[in-house]
Design a protein around this motif. Sequence first.
Motif, PDB file in Angstrom:
ATOM      1  N   ALA A 125      -3.593 -32.880  42.095  1.00  0.00           N
ATOM      2  CA  ALA A 125      -3.801 -32.428  40.714  1.00  0.00           C
ATOM      3  C   ALA A 125      -3.683 -30.916  40.605  1.00  0.00           C
ATOM      4  O   ALA A 125      -3.099 -30.392  39.647  1.00  0.00           O
ATOM      5  CB  ALA A 125      -5.176 -32.880  40.227  1.00  0.00           C
ATOM      6  N   LEU A 126      -4.209 -30.200  41.589  1.00  0.00           N
ATOM      7  CA  LEU A 126      -4.147 -28.735  41.540  1.00  0.00           C
ATOM      8  C   LEU A 126      -2.726 -28.227  41.755  1.00  0.00           C
ATOM      9  O   LEU A 126      -2.379 -27.131  41.305  1.00  0.00           O
ATOM     10  CB  LEU A 126      -5.089 -28.138  42.588  1.00  0.00           C
ATOM     11  N   LEU A 127      -1.910 -29.017  42.428  1.00  0.00           N
ATOM     12  CA  LEU A 127      -0.497 -28.662  42.585  1.00  0.00           C
ATOM     13  C   LEU A 127       0.272 -28.876  41.284  1.00  0.00           C
ATOM     14  O   LEU A 127       1.077 -28.040  40.875  1.00  0.00           O
ATOM     15  CB  LEU A 127       0.149 -29.504  43.686  1.00  0.00           C
ATOM     16  N   ILE A 128       0.017 -30.000  40.631  1.00  0.00           N
ATOM     17  CA  ILE A 128       0.877 -30.437  39.531  1.00  0.00           C
ATOM     18  C   ILE A 128       0.454 -29.877  38.175  1.00  0.00           C
ATOM     19  O   ILE A 128       1.292 -29.411  37.395  1.00  0.00           O
ATOM     20  CB  ILE A 128       0.888 -31.978  39.474  1.00  0.00           C
ATOM     21  N   ILE A 129      -0.853 -29.923  37.862  1.00  0.00           N
ATOM     22  CA  ILE A 129      -1.285 -29.628  36.495  1.00  0.00           C
ATOM     23  C   ILE A 129      -0.975 -28.182  36.065  1.00  0.00           C
ATOM     24  O   ILE A 129      -0.429 -27.985  34.973  1.00  0.00           O
ATOM     25  CB  ILE A 129      -2.779 -29.956  36.315  1.00  0.00           C
ATOM     26  N   PRO A 130      -1.286 -27.155  36.864  1.00  0.00           N
ATOM     27  CA  PRO A 130      -0.923 -25.799  36.417  1.00  0.00           C
ATOM     28  C   PRO A 130       0.572 -25.623  36.202  1.00  0.00           C
ATOM     29  O   PRO A 130       1.003 -24.976  35.230  1.00  0.00           O
ATOM     30  CB  PRO A 130      -1.449 -24.900  37.544  1.00  0.00           C
ATOM     31  N   ALA A 131       1.379 -26.201  37.094  1.00  0.00           N
ATOM     32  CA  ALA A 131       2.833 -26.090  36.939  1.00  0.00           C
ATOM     33  C   ALA A 131       3.310 -26.837  35.704  1.00  0.00           C
ATOM     34  O   ALA A 131       4.191 -26.362  34.972  1.00  0.00           O
ATOM     35  CB  ALA A 131       3.528 -26.625  38.190  1.00  0.00           C
ATOM     36  N   ALA A 132       2.727 -28.013  35.438  1.00  0.00           N
ATOM     37  CA  ALA A 132       3.104 -28.776  34.251  1.00  0.00           C
ATOM     38  C   ALA A 132       2.716 -28.029  32.977  1.00  0.00           C
ATOM     39  O   ALA A 132       3.458 -28.033  31.991  1.00  0.00           O
ATOM     40  CB  ALA A 132       2.433 -30.148  34.283  1.00  0.00           C
ATOM     41  N   ALA A 133       1.566 -27.361  33.002  1.00  0.00           N
ATOM     42  CA  ALA A 133       1.144 -26.585  31.839  1.00  0.00           C
ATOM     43  C   ALA A 133       2.055 -25.388  31.615  1.00  0.00           C
ATOM     44  O   ALA A 133       2.336 -25.001  30.477  1.00  0.00           O
ATOM     45  CB  ALA A 133      -0.300 -26.115  32.028  1.00  0.00           C
ATOM     46  N   ALA A 134       2.528 -24.803  32.712  1.00  0.00           N
ATOM     47  CA  ALA A 134       3.378 -23.609  32.603  1.00  0.00           C
ATOM     48  C   ALA A 134       4.802 -23.945  32.190  1.00  0.00           C
ATOM     49  O   ALA A 134       5.530 -23.070  31.706  1.00  0.00           O
ATOM     50  CB  ALA A 134       3.396 -22.868  33.943  1.00  0.00           C
TER      51      ALA A 134
ATOM     52  N   PHE B 103      -3.842 -27.612  30.327  1.00  0.00           N
ATOM     53  CA  PHE B 103      -2.604 -28.349  30.080  1.00  0.00           C
ATOM     54  C   PHE B 103      -2.549 -28.843  28.637  1.00  0.00           C
ATOM     55  O   PHE B 103      -1.511 -28.743  27.959  1.00  0.00           O
ATOM     56  CB  PHE B 103      -2.495 -29.523  31.048  1.00  0.00           C
ATOM     57  N   LEU B 104      -3.665 -29.365  28.137  1.00  0.00           N
ATOM     58  CA  LEU B 104      -3.707 -29.823  26.750  1.00  0.00           C
ATOM     59  C   LEU B 104      -3.497 -28.659  25.788  1.00  0.00           C
ATOM     60  O   LEU B 104      -2.799 -28.799  24.768  1.00  0.00           O
ATOM     61  CB  LEU B 104      -5.045 -30.509  26.465  1.00  0.00           C
ATOM     62  N   ILE B 105      -4.075 -27.515  26.097  1.00  0.00           N
ATOM     63  CA  ILE B 105      -3.880 -26.327  25.257  1.00  0.00           C
ATOM     64  C   ILE B 105      -2.408 -25.926  25.240  1.00  0.00           C
ATOM     65  O   ILE B 105      -1.854 -25.551  24.202  1.00  0.00           O
ATOM     66  CB  ILE B 105      -4.758 -25.170  25.751  1.00  0.00           C
ATOM     67  N   SER B 106      -1.745 -26.038  26.394  1.00  0.00           N
ATOM     68  CA  SER B 106      -0.322 -25.683  26.458  1.00  0.00           C
ATOM     69  C   SER B 106       0.513 -26.635  25.609  1.00  0.00           C
ATOM     70  O   SER B 106       1.507 -26.224  25.000  1.00  0.00           O
ATOM     71  CB  SER B 106       0.164 -25.696  27.914  1.00  0.00           C
ATOM     72  N   LEU B 107       0.121 -27.911  25.555  1.00  0.00           N
ATOM     73  CA  LEU B 107       0.840 -28.867  24.710  1.00  0.00           C
ATOM     74  C   LEU B 107       0.697 -28.503  23.234  1.00  0.00           C
ATOM     75  O   LEU B 107       1.677 -28.562  22.468  1.00  0.00           O
ATOM     76  CB  LEU B 107       0.310 -30.282  24.944  1.00  0.00           C
ATOM     77  N   VAL B 108      -0.518 -28.119  22.838  1.00  0.00           N
ATOM     78  CA  VAL B 108      -0.740 -27.706  21.450  1.00  0.00           C
ATOM     79  C   VAL B 108       0.069 -26.450  21.141  1.00  0.00           C
ATOM     80  O   VAL B 108       0.686 -26.339  20.072  1.00  0.00           O
ATOM     81  CB  VAL B 108      -2.245 -27.458  21.197  1.00  0.00           C
TER      82      VAL B 108
END
Length: 261
Positions: free
Chosen positions: A194-203, A251-256
């Motif tokens: 999760a720590l690998l994927i979520i920050p990159a997905a948000a970015a 990640f949710l904030i990045s989607l918004v």
Amino acid sequence: MLDDFLVRAVLGAVGVGLAAAPLGSFVVWRRMAYFGDATAHAAILGVALALAFSVPVMAGTLVVALAMALLVSRLSGRGYGSDMLLGVASHSALALGLVAASLVAGARLDLNAFLFGDILSVGKTDLAVIWGGGALVWGLLVWRWQKLLTATVSPDLAWASGINPERESRILIVALAIVVAVAIKVVGALLIGALLIIPAAAARGLARTPEQMALCACAIGVLAALAGLWGAWEFDTPAGPSIVCAAAGLFLISLVFRKVN
């Protein structure tokens, strides 16, 4: 300053966030999420073997995580379905590690600490391992950045440019094993992916170039680490899961933000 356990926890979390985030960008680009999970789950077996043979835990987790990553990578190209193979490898490695840990005679092993992390027990030696491993991962990525990008975009283009994409994949595998080894004390084997994927997905939706995405992922990873630790301190929740929850919130904030813009 390092005598304060909370300061050590902050430094450990930030170090793991900085190590995992740029590598996570390649994990997202190459769709290697389950690959990362399989490698991380194998780390529990590495912990058990390290205790059984009285070697440093990081050495055991690094060797086993690297062996698992290389095995899965090799078998994936020999007629085995990737999803099936990764599912079998991930769950089998975790189960085998838990069984092996229960059989280690005379060892007092807190499995929860290795499954979910125990960042509040991070010591000075752990900090040296985390930041040293992170520096090594950054060095590998900076050294091979353009070649890794070319091999990720198109293996055929990489071959035409004189780049061996299989070699670049092996470099990524080594970097992934290093991150797993240094992160297991902070977030645990079940949460490293999760720590690998979520920050990159948000970015991903906030950047226009690969370099921007990697740097943005680093910023999000560090912010998630700090916010998660604050939440764990404020609400008396487990630190590792709290960090991942903070990353999920970002990640949710990045989607918004993407929707608004």
